[in-house]
Design a protein around this motif. Structure first.
Motif, mmCIF file in Angstrom:
data_model
loop_
_atom_site.group_PDB
_atom_site.id
_atom_site.type_symbol
_atom_site.label_atom_id
_atom_site.label_comp_id
_atom_site.label_asym_id
_atom_site.label_seq_id
_atom_site.Cartn_x
_atom_site.Cartn_y
_atom_site.Cartn_z
ATOM 1 N N VAL A 1 0.824 -1.206 0.000
ATOM 2 C CA VAL A 1 0.000 0.000 0.000
ATOM 3 C C VAL A 1 0.861 1.260 0.000
ATOM 4 O O VAL A 1 0.421 2.319 -0.458
ATOM 5 C CB VAL A 1 -0.970 -0.011 1.204
ATOM 6 N N LEU A 2 2.092 1.165 0.496
ATOM 7 C CA LEU A 2 2.995 2.309 0.403
ATOM 8 C C LEU A 2 3.467 2.525 -1.036
ATOM 9 O O LEU A 2 3.715 3.658 -1.453
ATOM 10 C CB LEU A 2 4.206 2.098 1.320
ATOM 11 N N MET A 3 3.573 1.428 -1.785
ATOM 12 C CA MET A 3 3.979 1.533 -3.186
ATOM 13 C C MET A 3 2.800 1.888 -4.081
ATOM 14 O O MET A 3 2.943 2.669 -5.027
ATOM 15 C CB MET A 3 4.604 0.208 -3.640
ATOM 16 N N TRP A 4 1.640 1.312 -3.793
ATOM 17 C CA TRP A 4 0.416 1.579 -4.563
ATOM 18 C C TRP A 4 -0.677 1.953 -3.567
ATOM 19 O O TRP A 4 -1.340 1.058 -3.014
ATOM 20 C CB TRP A 4 -0.004 0.350 -5.366
ATOM 21 N N PRO A 5 -0.887 3.228 -3.278
ATOM 22 C CA PRO A 5 -1.824 3.670 -2.224
ATOM 23 C C PRO A 5 -3.278 3.334 -2.537
ATOM 24 O O PRO A 5 -4.069 4.186 -2.933
ATOM 25 C CB PRO A 5 -1.597 5.187 -2.170
ATOM 26 N N ASP A 6 -3.624 2.078 -2.338
ATOM 27 C CA ASP A 6 -4.981 1.623 -2.622
ATOM 28 C C ASP A 6 -5.270 0.418 -1.736
ATOM 29 O O ASP A 6 -4.367 -0.393 -1.458
ATOM 30 C CB ASP A 6 -5.123 1.243 -4.105
ATOM 31 N N LEU A 7 -6.517 0.281 -1.308
ATOM 32 C CA LEU A 7 -6.881 -0.841 -0.446
ATOM 33 C C LEU A 7 -6.640 -2.190 -1.113
ATOM 34 O O LEU A 7 -6.345 -3.178 -0.437
ATOM 35 C CB LEU A 7 -8.354 -0.734 -0.037
ATOM 36 N N THR A 8 -6.757 -2.259 -2.420
ATOM 37 C CA THR A 8 -6.571 -3.524 -3.126
ATOM 38 C C THR A 8 -5.182 -4.093 -2.882
ATOM 39 O O THR A 8 -5.022 -5.297 -2.665
ATOM 40 C CB THR A 8 -6.792 -3.330 -4.640
ATOM 41 N N ALA A 9 -4.178 -3.239 -2.908
ATOM 42 C CA ALA A 9 -2.807 -3.700 -2.696
ATOM 43 C C ALA A 9 -2.643 -4.293 -1.301
ATOM 44 O O ALA A 9 -2.026 -5.355 -1.118
ATOM 45 C CB ALA A 9 -1.837 -2.528 -2.896
ATOM 46 N N TYR A 10 -3.198 -3.614 -0.305
ATOM 47 C CA TYR A 10 -3.088 -4.111 1.074
ATOM 48 C C TYR A 10 -3.828 -5.438 1.238
ATOM 49 O O TYR A 10 -3.290 -6.401 1.802
ATOM 50 C CB TYR A 10 -3.648 -3.069 2.038
ATOM 51 N N LEU A 11 -5.042 -5.500 0.739
ATOM 52 C CA LEU A 11 -5.859 -6.699 0.907
ATOM 53 C C LEU A 11 -5.257 -7.903 0.176
ATOM 54 O O LEU A 11 -5.375 -9.040 0.654
ATOM 55 C CB LEU A 11 -7.276 -6.437 0.402
ATOM 56 N N ALA A 12 -4.604 -7.672 -0.953
ATOM 57 C CA ALA A 12 -3.999 -8.775 -1.699
ATOM 58 C C ALA A 12 -2.894 -9.443 -0.876
ATOM 59 O O ALA A 12 -2.801 -10.678 -0.819
ATOM 60 C CB ALA A 12 -3.439 -8.272 -3.022
ATOM 61 N N GLY A 13 -2.056 -8.634 -0.224
ATOM 62 C CA GLY A 13 -0.995 -9.202 0.610
ATOM 63 C C GLY A 13 -1.545 -9.978 1.788
ATOM 64 O O GLY A 13 -1.085 -11.091 2.093
ATOM 65 N N VAL A 14 -2.546 -9.430 2.458
ATOM 66 C CA VAL A 14 -3.131 -10.107 3.620
ATOM 67 C C VAL A 14 -3.805 -11.410 3.208
ATOM 68 O O VAL A 14 -3.647 -12.450 3.868
ATOM 69 C CB VAL A 14 -4.132 -9.184 4.328
ATOM 70 N N ALA A 15 -4.554 -11.391 2.111
ATOM 71 C CA ALA A 15 -5.288 -12.574 1.663
ATOM 72 C C ALA A 15 -4.339 -13.708 1.285
ATOM 73 O O ALA A 15 -4.568 -14.876 1.638
ATOM 74 C CB ALA A 15 -6.190 -12.222 0.484
ATOM 75 N N ALA A 16 -3.263 -13.377 0.566
ATOM 76 C CA ALA A 16 -2.338 -14.414 0.102
ATOM 77 C C ALA A 16 -1.729 -15.176 1.280
ATOM 78 O O ALA A 16 -1.697 -16.414 1.295
ATOM 79 C CB ALA A 16 -1.233 -13.782 -0.751
ATOM 80 N N PHE A 17 -1.272 -14.457 2.287
ATOM 81 C CA PHE A 17 -0.615 -15.130 3.407
ATOM 82 C C PHE A 17 -1.616 -15.775 4.362
ATOM 83 O O PHE A 17 -1.263 -16.724 5.076
ATOM 84 C CB PHE A 17 0.285 -14.143 4.142
#
Length: 420
Positions: free
Chosen positions: A166-182
């Motif tokens: 989310v620091l690289m791409w300021p959007d909720l999608t980026a954050y949620l993708a990392g959390v979901a994968a792990f």
């Protein structure tokens, strides 16, 4: 000095310290993530994320289907050679519920928050996946290392990965993708670990219990967890509906309160395996001790919430939101009562065979608490929300404590009754 030494050597304290590591680590990362997310996507979008998390966490409870409540005590009381088959039975049952729950969670997330399909689906997977994990199994088997490395650590790494994204791409999608994968990775690792432990007995697909029998046996635990989850996870959604303007301030109050409840985890997890390990009078004595433990933790934690919530909320939201002092005091009192309710219920009542009372108290809390919360929040804002939490927590704690004492007394009387 002798009492202090005995306390420091007590098995319950040792277990609590061991179980504290995953909770401490996840709490630190969770608290740190708040200012990062607020700075990256804004307080309003972060508050929307809190709503999505609440929806996903509610469905995680549905997926867990009661094993999160009764599983630790059932594992602790079960002979070791039966444990692996017991876990496989639950994994299949929960896996079926997980497949059915994800589209429902995503649809509800879209409906309530207005987010698109991708964010709603990612949040559903990210926050419902722990429901098929093995945390309860590790707690009941007194395996804190496995709990940390296979259950907590993947979720922590997922949060960190999401924050970097989310620091690289300021959007909720980026954050949620990392959390979901792990979250998915963690569930797979946990299942693989448990199902390859030969010391926990044989495992066979042919020996599995029928799903209908499993679901029926878990109705009490499921009712407890689902009703409790409705009451603990849906308030942010209610705020979004009845008072959307106050969502950011309630969201940070909700986060801080839940982090405080999370701090109960090490003691609660230790007590859930400690109380039922013995039998007879010793189990009843330990069940009574849960009331003292809950009260002691509640007093300390409640004071911290009352004093620290206003400045901490302002700090974490980069000065955008501050919890009023009156609301902070009410939240502190609510936590004190919640600590007694949680420890006495999930450890004391379950060990004494009071799952029915645990379920009824959770159902009553949801049925009374949600309408009360909606009305008081609409009327008094965040102060009304905190007052509703306090009233329900007090009622739940009193009911559960009374039944722990009553069930223990009845069992004592039964043991001392002359044989005919």
């Amino acid at each position: 000095m002798t009492r202090l030494g005995a306390l420091l050597r007590h098995d319950l304290l040792r277990r609590s310290i061991l179980f504290a590591a995953p909770i401490l680590a996840s709490t630190v990362v969770g608290v740190f993530s708040i200012p990062v997310l607020v700075a990256a996507v804004g307080a309003q979008q972060w508050a929307v994320l809190v709503v999505l998390q609440s929806i996903g966490q509610f469905f995680a409870i549905l997926v867990a289907f009661g094993w999160g409540a009764t599983g630790p005590s059932m594992v602790a009381a079960r002979p070791r050679h039966e444990r692996r088959q017991f876990y496989l039975d639950s994994l299949v049952a929960r896996g079926v519920v997980f497949v059915l729950a994800i589209p429902l969670a995503a649809g509800l997330g879209m409906l309530v928050t207005g987010q698109g399909l991708v964010n709603a689906l990612l949040s559903a997977v990210a926050y419902a996946a722990p429901g098929i994990g093995a945390a309860w199994y590790f707690i009941g088997g007194n395996r804190p290392a496995a709990l940390f490395f296979l259950d907590a650590l993947p979720l922590i790494v997922g949060q960190v990965a999401g924050l970097v994204a989310v620091l690289m791409w300021p959007d909720l999608t980026a954050y949620l993708a990392g959390v979901a994968a792990f979250a998915v990775v963690g569930s797979i690792l946990s299942a693989t670990f448990v199902l390859t432990r030969a010391d926990d007995g044989p495992v066979s697909w042919r020996a599995r219990r029928p799903l209908i029998s499993l679901y029926s046996s878990q109705l009490g635990g499921t009712a407890t967890m689902v009703s409790g989850s409705i009451y603990s996870t849906l308030p942010p959604t209610l705020v979004q509906i009845v008072a959307p303007a106050m969502l950011p301030v309630y969201a940070i109050a909700d986060r801080l309160y839940k982090y405080a409840v999370l701090a109960l985890g090490p003691v609660l997890q230790a007590v859930q395996s400690w109380v039922p390990e013995t039998a007879g009078e010793q189990t009843r004595r330990r069940a009574r001790r849960t009331l003292e433990l809950g009260a002691a933790i509640g007093l300390v934690g409640g004071l911290c919430i009352a004093v620290l919530s206003p400045p901490v909320s302002s700090f974490l939201t980069v000065g955008e939101v501050r919890i009023p002092i009156v609301a902070a005091i009410l939240l502190g009192l609510a936590f004190a009562a919640e600590a007694v309710a949680q420890v006495a219920g999930l450890a004391g009542l379950v060990a004494l065979g009071g799952v029915r009372h645990l379920a009824w108290s959770s159902i009553a809390a949801a049925l009374v608490g949600l309408p009360l919360f909606a009305v008081l929040t609409w009327w008094l804002g965040v102060v009304g929300a905190a007052a509703a939490l306090l009233m329900v927590a007090l009622g739940t704690a009193a009911y559960r404590a009374w039944h722990v004492i009553r069930l223990a007394r009845l069992a004592d009387q039964s043991d001392h009754r002359p044989a005919e």
